[in-house]
Design an enzyme around this catalytic site. Structure first.
Site, PDB file in Angstrom:
ATOM      1  CG  HIS A 173      -1.983  -0.860   1.371  1.00  0.00           C
ATOM      2  ND1 HIS A 173      -3.442  -0.750   0.875  1.00  0.00           N
ATOM      3  CD2 HIS A 173      -2.019  -2.549   1.450  1.00  0.00           C
ATOM      4  CE1 HIS A 173      -4.135  -1.878   0.597  1.00  0.00           C
ATOM      5  NE2 HIS A 173      -3.253  -2.901   1.150  1.00  0.00           N
ATOM      6  CG  ASP A 381       0.093   9.510   0.889  1.00  0.00           C
ATOM      7  OD1 ASP A 381      -0.021   8.332   1.154  1.00  0.00           O
ATOM      8  OD2 ASP A 381      -0.609  10.191   1.436  1.00  0.00           O
TER       9      ASP A 381
HETATM   10  C1  GDG Z   1      -1.968   3.805   3.532  1.00  0.00           C
HETATM   11  C2  GDG Z   1      -0.809   4.440   2.462  1.00  0.00           C
HETATM   12  C3  GDG Z   1      -2.802   4.553   0.935  1.00  0.00           C
HETATM   13  C4  GDG Z   1      -8.498   9.579   8.449  1.00  0.00           C
HETATM   14  N1  GDG Z   1      -8.902  10.144   9.622  1.00  0.00           N
HETATM   15  C5  GDG Z   1     -10.214   9.725   9.932  1.00  0.00           C
HETATM   16  C6  GDG Z   1     -10.401   8.577   9.164  1.00  0.00           C
HETATM   17  N2  GDG Z   1      -9.580   8.588   8.106  1.00  0.00           N
HETATM   18  C7  GDG Z   1      -9.458   7.770   7.014  1.00  0.00           C
HETATM   19  C8  GDG Z   1      -9.513   8.674   5.384  1.00  0.00           C
HETATM   20  C9  GDG Z   1      -8.889   7.564   4.771  1.00  0.00           C
HETATM   21  C10 GDG Z   1      -7.833   6.968   5.696  1.00  0.00           C
HETATM   22  O1  GDG Z   1      -8.277   7.116   6.911  1.00  0.00           O
HETATM   23  C11 GDG Z   1      -6.444   7.394   5.365  1.00  0.00           C
HETATM   24  O2  GDG Z   1      -6.120   6.870   4.178  1.00  0.00           O
HETATM   25  P1  GDG Z   1      -4.969   7.466   3.183  1.00  0.00           P
HETATM   26  O3  GDG Z   1      -4.748   6.851   1.785  1.00  0.00           O
HETATM   27  O4  GDG Z   1      -5.016   9.135   2.943  1.00  0.00           O
HETATM   28  O5  GDG Z   1      -3.535   7.314   4.191  1.00  0.00           O
HETATM   29  P2  GDG Z   1      -2.861   6.268   4.947  1.00  0.00           P
HETATM   30  O6  GDG Z   1      -3.595   5.939   6.123  1.00  0.00           O
HETATM   31  O7  GDG Z   1      -1.315   6.746   5.161  1.00  0.00           O
HETATM   32  O8  GDG Z   1      -3.049   4.835   4.159  1.00  0.00           O
HETATM   33  C12 GDG Z   1      -1.792   5.270   1.400  1.00  0.00           C
HETATM   34  C13 GDG Z   1      -3.524   3.594   1.855  1.00  0.00           C
HETATM   35  O9  GDG Z   1      -2.790   3.104   2.624  1.00  0.00           O
HETATM   36  C14 GDG Z   1      -4.638   2.803   1.015  1.00  0.00           C
HETATM   37  O10 GDG Z   1      -3.602   1.709   0.117  1.00  0.00           O
HETATM   38  O11 GDG Z   1      -3.426   5.218   0.203  1.00  0.00           O
HETATM   39  O12 GDG Z   1      -0.882   5.958   0.705  1.00  0.00           O
HETATM   40  O13 GDG Z   1      -0.103   5.444   3.070  1.00  0.00           O
HETATM   41  O14 GDG Z   1      -9.817   6.623   4.036  1.00  0.00           O
HETATM   42  O15 GDG Z   1     -10.823   8.911   5.487  1.00  0.00           O
HETATM   43  N3  GDG Z   1     -11.489   7.892   9.102  1.00  0.00           N
HETATM   44  C15 GDG Z   1     -12.534   8.067  10.077  1.00  0.00           C
HETATM   45  N4  GDG Z   1     -12.104   9.160  11.014  1.00  0.00           N
HETATM   46  C16 GDG Z   1     -10.906   9.799  10.992  1.00  0.00           C
HETATM   47  O16 GDG Z   1     -10.905  10.748  12.010  1.00  0.00           O
HETATM   48  N5  GDG Z   1     -13.405   7.334  10.383  1.00  0.00           N
END
Ligand code: GDG
Length: 473
Positions: A173, A381
């Site tokens: 990921h 990212d």
């Molecule tokens: C890894 C990779 C890749 C955030 N705050 C809250 C919350 N979130 C959710 C967001 C989003 C998820 O968490 C974060 O996903 P990201 O993709 O932005 O980042 P990572 O956590 O670093 O994820 C990344 C991902 O894996 C998938 O392959 O895209 O590059 O680093 O869905 O909405 N959700 C809730 N409350 C929050 O306060 N419910």
């Protein structure tokens, strides 16, 4: 004894949370002292894989979220869950140490210096073997096993040794670094051989797949043609499968009258400013939160933006709080927020609303609906799902996305205001272009990106990967 499954997912964490109070929706499992309540945790991965898991009587292997003995295997919403135990020491060494203080920074271009410790490495090996053994135990003859992410890179090879009959897929990921960075990893050959245990290794971006193929050649001398590596008499495919979100879920949330009402209320609570600028990230040093705050401060100082016409909301969800890098980051971010509010806020009118909290999906959707400009400025990212969620939530609202070129999402969301987050002037310019874009142009850009996402949601991601693996016809 768990039934053997023809489809198995192996991830660090199970897709469930334990419910400690009488929250509705929690299901009771087990009996006697082991009666515990669980609820499916929200997340794109489980949403995408749920239909496949249910249809194929699948099993998900992972940690339950509580240190110590693992609960007995149980079933929830048609999925078999097989908890793997992690002790406090495993968490400290395998998870916080090797996974999050060594591999995470190294794979994100060393944006913080990785820490190398021999005892973490050993714990990573021991824990990876535990997951591999659990998978070998529950997988039926000839089953498909899909291993997820950087915490479990040794599992494919360990599992192949135990069960050569299986079809094994692996998806990373996060980014996969260029050769010169990967070569710093003391466990480098072991990790590479671990991944090469899979039949298909999936990455977010084509560049990452190329880095992997070249690395195998460099380190092990493995020949390759196209995206196929010849390794120990087998063929290992490496390819890009950009992950996505459950677009329908986000659109339904954004269309819900209660969420819309909440978005209006949020804007009112912010003092009905002309421009609401939003950031939503795990509090992580890869996300470029400090850079974004600094760009905003300089724009306020230069009078290009002003308070209360514009206001910034930064949600920084607590994350990995026991890892040193994260503690240091929190101090830096909070100092910057304090500085901005000290210089540009007034009583009752802060320039930045900083929220170090977790929110429900519907509150997040309301924030996306309330924001005129979304800032997603990671230094590195794998993909960044927040950028995709914002686009999906905008329905007919328009709105503008400022997006780092170093997020995997930039490969697809080309109509965003792209910038290099290391170049503060570029971030400032992209933000100003997003703030001042006319409504027609904003809607045009948003609708192109929405069309792309509707065709590339997370279900498509899962089916593309599994088709390539030969697990579905
Ligand atoms: C890894 C990779 C890749 C955030 N705050 C809250 C919350 N979130 C959710 C967001 C989003 C998820 O968490 C974060 O996903 P990201 O993709 O932005 O980042 P990572 O956590 O670093 O994820 C990344 C991902 O894996 C998938 O392959 O895209 O590059 O680093 O869905 O909405 N959700 C809730 N409350 C929050 O306060 N419910």
């Amino acid at each position: 004894m768990v039934d053997r499954s023809p489809f198995v997912v192996v991830a660090n964490r199970l897709p469930v949370d334990e419910v400690t109070t009488d929250t509705p929706g929690g299901r009771v499992t087990g009996s006697g002292d082991s009666r515990r309540r669980w609820r499916r945790s929200p997340g794109g991965l489980v949403t995408a894989l749920h239909p496949v898991l249910v249809e194929r009587h699948g099993t998900w292997i992972g940690w339950s979220g509580s240190p110590g003995d693992a609960p007995d295997p149980f079933e929830l919403d048609g999925i078999n869950l097989r908890p793997v135990p992690l002790s406090e020491e495993d968490l400290e060494r395998y998870y916080e140490g090797q996974s999050n203080a060594t591999i995470w920074p190294l794979y994100h271009d060393n944006v913080e210096p990785p820490v190398f410790r021999r005892r973490w490495r050993e714990a990573y090996r021991v824990v990876n073997r535990r997951y591999a053994e659990a998978a070998a135990e529950v997988a039926a003859e000839g089953a498909t096993v899909w291993v997820q992410d950087y915490q479990l890179q040794l599992v494919p090879a360990m599992l192949r040794e135990l069960r050569p009959d299986l079809k094994i897929g692996f998806f990373l990921h996060i980014p996969f670094p260029p050769i010169e960075l990967f070569m710093q990893l003391p466990q480098r050959a072991e990790v590479l051989r671990g991944l090469l245990g899979a039949d298909l290794v999936g990455f977010q971006q084509r560049l990452a797949a190329q880095n992997f193929i070249r690395l195998a050649r460099h380190l092990l001398g493995t020949p390759y043609h196209g995206n196929v590596i010849e390794y120990e008499g087998r063929q290992v495919k490496a390819d890009a499968f950009p992950i996505s979100i459950d677009v329908g879920e986000m659109q339904r949330l954004a269309d819900n009258p209660l969420v819309r009402e909440r978005a209006v209320q949020i804007r009112a609570e912010l003092g009905d400013p002309k421009t609401v600028i939003l950031g939503v990230d795990r509090l992580d040093y890869t996300k470029g939160i400090e850079h974004r705050l600094k760009a905003y401060r300089e724009l306020l100082a230069a009078g290009r933006l002003s308070v209360p016409e514009s206001v910034m909301v930064q949600v920084a969800t607590p994350s990995r709080e026991r890892v040193e890098h994260y503690q240091a980051l929190r101090i830096k971010v909070e100092r910057e927020v304090g500085r901005i509010n000290g210089d540009f806020g007034r009583v009752g009118v802060p320039a930045v609303h900083y929220l170090h909290q977790s929110y429900s999906r519907s509150e997040l959707a309301a924030l996306y609906c309330a924001a005129d400009v979304m800032m997603v400025t990671p230094l590195r990212d794998g993909m960044n799902l927040v950028a995709k969620e914002y686009v999906a939530a905008r329905l007919e609202h328009g709105g503008a996305l400022v997006l780092s070129e170093f997020a995997g999402a930039a490969g697809e969301l080309r109509q965003a205001f792209l910038c290099n987050p290391h170049d503060l002037d570029a971030v400032k310019d992209a933000l100003m272009r997003a703030v001042t874009v006319d409504e027609h142009e904003a809607r045009r850009r948003m609708s192109v990106m929405q069309r792309h996402l509707r065709r590339h949601d997370v279900a498509r991601w899962a089916s593309d990967f599994l088709t390539e693996l030969g697990a579905i016809p």
